[in-house]
Scaffold this active site. Structure first.
Site, PDB file in Angstrom:
ATOM      1  N   GLY A  71       0.819  -1.203   0.000  1.00  0.00           N
ATOM      2  CA  GLY A  71       0.000   0.000   0.000  1.00  0.00           C
ATOM      3  C   GLY A  71       0.856   1.256   0.000  1.00  0.00           C
ATOM      4  N   ASN A 150      -7.646   3.799   9.316  1.00  0.00           N
ATOM      5  CA  ASN A 150      -7.145   2.534   9.874  1.00  0.00           C
ATOM      6  C   ASN A 150      -7.351   2.426  11.376  1.00  0.00           C
ATOM      7  OD1 ASN A 150      -5.145   4.630   9.116  1.00  0.00           O
ATOM      8  ND2 ASN A 150      -3.787   3.482  10.467  1.00  0.00           N
ATOM      9  N   GLN A 178      -7.716   0.171   3.792  1.00  0.00           N
ATOM     10  CA  GLN A 178      -8.590  -0.450   4.801  1.00  0.00           C
ATOM     11  C   GLN A 178     -10.001  -0.697   4.271  1.00  0.00           C
ATOM     12  OE1 GLN A 178      -7.662  -1.726   7.584  1.00  0.00           O
ATOM     13  NE2 GLN A 178      -5.634  -0.828   7.842  1.00  0.00           N
ATOM     14  N   GLY A 199      -2.537  -6.123  -0.237  1.00  0.00           N
ATOM     15  CA  GLY A 199      -2.992  -7.510  -0.114  1.00  0.00           C
ATOM     16  C   GLY A 199      -3.136  -8.006   1.308  1.00  0.00           C
ATOM     17  N   HIS A 200      -2.190  -7.603   2.200  1.00  0.00           N
ATOM     18  CA  HIS A 200      -2.186  -8.232   3.524  1.00  0.00           C
ATOM     19  C   HIS A 200      -3.309  -7.747   4.423  1.00  0.00           C
ATOM     20  CE1 HIS A 200      -0.078  -5.185   6.208  1.00  0.00           C
ATOM     21  NE2 HIS A 200       0.224  -4.687   5.027  1.00  0.00           N
ATOM     22  N   CYS A 324       1.594   0.994  13.086  1.00  0.00           N
ATOM     23  CA  CYS A 324       2.851   1.647  12.741  1.00  0.00           C
ATOM     24  C   CYS A 324       3.272   2.668  13.793  1.00  0.00           C
ATOM     25  CB  CYS A 324       2.727   2.338  11.387  1.00  0.00           C
ATOM     26  SG  CYS A 324       1.978   1.291  10.167  1.00  0.00           S
TER      27      CYS A 324
HETATM   28  N1  PLP Z   1      -2.702   2.998   4.251  1.00  0.00           N
HETATM   29  C1  PLP Z   1      -3.436   2.571   5.289  1.00  0.00           C
HETATM   30  C2  PLP Z   1      -4.741   3.234   5.577  1.00  0.00           C
HETATM   31  C3  PLP Z   1      -2.987   1.512   6.080  1.00  0.00           C
HETATM   32  O1  PLP Z   1      -3.716   1.097   7.124  1.00  0.00           O
HETATM   33  C4  PLP Z   1      -1.736   0.910   5.770  1.00  0.00           C
HETATM   34  C5  PLP Z   1      -1.189  -0.161   6.632  1.00  0.00           C
HETATM   35  O2  PLP Z   1      -1.455  -0.235   7.815  1.00  0.00           O
HETATM   36  C6  PLP Z   1      -1.021   1.393   4.665  1.00  0.00           C
HETATM   37  C7  PLP Z   1      -1.524   2.437   3.940  1.00  0.00           C
HETATM   38  C8  PLP Z   1       0.290   0.802   4.284  1.00  0.00           C
HETATM   39  O3  PLP Z   1       0.106  -0.440   3.640  1.00  0.00           O
HETATM   40  P1  PLP Z   1       1.350  -1.451   3.500  1.00  0.00           P
HETATM   41  O4  PLP Z   1       1.579  -2.028   4.840  1.00  0.00           O
HETATM   42  O5  PLP Z   1       0.882  -2.478   2.507  1.00  0.00           O
HETATM   43  O6  PLP Z   1       2.475  -0.659   2.986  1.00  0.00           O
END
Ligand code: PLP
Length: 393
Positions: A71, A150, A178, A199-200, A324
């Site tokens: 993402g 998120n 999300q 994907g995850h 994060c």
């Molecule tokens: N955007 C949102 C709203 C997310 O919740 C996340 C991951 O927690 C990301 C972007 C980042 O995605 P990725 O972990 O695949 O880089």
């Protein structure tokens, strides 16, 4: 000890069907899809099928799908492409509650001379469209607003916001990491130019993402290299993960109904029961406009980290703030932007469910959490039941 996994906005379990669909692409079908021989050709055909499955989930056409690594890459690629294809414009509009994949990029762009407007949100986590409209200028190259938050699950009216941007000739990107797989999305009928997903978050593996780019939108590649993805993203395709994502999209389309009934029902039960059993607790974020799988609850006068540690002893996995940002002791930027009081923001926990969450697991949390909060509050100098709050704001 059994694991009760309620942290699905951080990452999800790979579905068994997804894993099974992927395995042949490690063992047998390992050809390079760009190769001229039949061995690679059969892999290329399977990638085409996965692209169709992906497009079907979001009501897009296959050629609008670009496979990426995550993402974060998709978000970066979308915003940087919008800037590269509009070199005379130097302004970007985002919200205060974007994921770091957008927010930190915004900060980096400021260091490189761009102007970034971070739109505020109200105390329910909602966006004011009038204020948004006023923020757009002839210098605005791109708007990037998340579809679903998120941490709280609150949904932004991105389809309406995209129409407003289109009327002004401004590109619109949404981080739908999300949202995809949890709520219906039909790109054919909206005005969004670019959309990111990962994907995850929908039972495919980590390390695979997608950037949707509407047909006809000018695009400048982020990763320049080979001719893969029609020269829009260089790098040999992550075949097993692409196949897995295709399968996950097929399952998500089938499970959407369950997500909106069973998962939402379990989320609501968890919320209602915890709020009724634990005094001085509340839900953060608008309860009507949000994802069906997410609840963010504050327990006043306790530390989120303390709650997480004690829940961990019972095998219960949740999150305080986003995956994060937990690790820092600051309340999350999302709760701060919503103006959640200090004593509430510190004790906030995000529970995020999936189609694999069971009622027995929810009942287990409903039983275990109230004594945990009681125990932590008994140690808190600020917790005086029945008296007005006395902790610093
Ligand atoms: N955007 C949102 C709203 C997310 O919740 C996340 C991951 O927690 C990301 C972007 C980042 O995605 P990725 O972990 O695949 O880089």
């Amino acid at each position: 000890m059994k694991t009760v996994y309620l942290d699905n906005n951080a990452t999800t379990q790979v579905a068994t069907e997804v894993l099974e669909a992927m395995l042949p692409f490690f063992r047998d079908l390992y050809g390079n899809p760009s190769s001229m021989h039949f061995f690679g050709g059969q892999v290329a055909r399977k990638i085409r099928a996965a692209r169709e499955q992906m497009a079907a989930l979001i009501g897009a056409i296959p050629e609008e799908i670009i496979f990426t690594s995550c993402g974060t890459e998709s978000d970066n690629a979308a915003i940087r492409s919008a800037l590269a294809t509009n070199p005379n414009r130097r302004h970007i509009v985002i919200s205060r509650v974007e994921h770091p994949a957008v927010k930190s990029l915004g900060m980096d762009l400021v260091r490189h001379g761009y102007r970034v407007t971070e739109l505020p949100i109200d105390k329910e986590g909602l966006l004011d469209l009038e204020q948004y409209e006023k923020s757009l200028t002839p210098d605005t190259a791109v708007v990037s607003l998340m579809w679903a938050n998120n941490e709280t699950g609150v949904l932004f009216p991105v389809e309406k916001a995209a129409e407003i941007a289109r009327d002004r000739g401004i590109l619109f990107h949404t981080d739908a990491v999300q949202a995809v797989g949890k709520i219906p999305i039909v790109m054919k009928t909206n005005a969004i130019d670019m959309l990111s997903l990962s994907g995850h978050k929908l039972h495919a593996p980590k390390g695979i993402g997608v950037l949707y780019v509407r047909k006809g939108t000018k695009y400048n590649p982020f990763l320049i290299g080979g001719h893969q993805e029609k020269q829009r993203r260089g790098g040999t395709e992550n075949t097993p993960s692409i196949i897995g994502l295709g399968k996950a999209c097929e399952l998500a389309a089938q499970n959407m109904e369950t997500e909106n009934t069973k998962v939402k029902g379990l989320r609501d039960k968890l919320e209602v029961e915890l709020l009724s059993r634990i005094p001085n607790s509340r839900v953060n974020g608008d309860v009507l406009h949000r994802l069906p799988n997410t609840t963010n609850i504050s327990f006043e006068f306790v530390e989120g980290e303390g709650i997480l540690l004690l829940m961990d002893e019972h095998g219960i996995c949740a999150s305080s703030g986003s995956a994060c940002t937990s690790g820092s002791l600051q309340p999350s930027h999302v709760l701060r932007a919503m103006g959640v009081p200090f004593t509430m923001a510190h004790g906030s926990i995000r529970f995020s469910l999936s189609v694999y969450t069971t009622e027995a697991e929810i009942d287990f949390v409903i039983k275990k959490l109230p004594p945990i909060i009681e125990r932590l509050r008994s140690m808190s100098p600020y917790w005086h039941p029945g008296e007005p709050a006395c902790a610093p704001e």
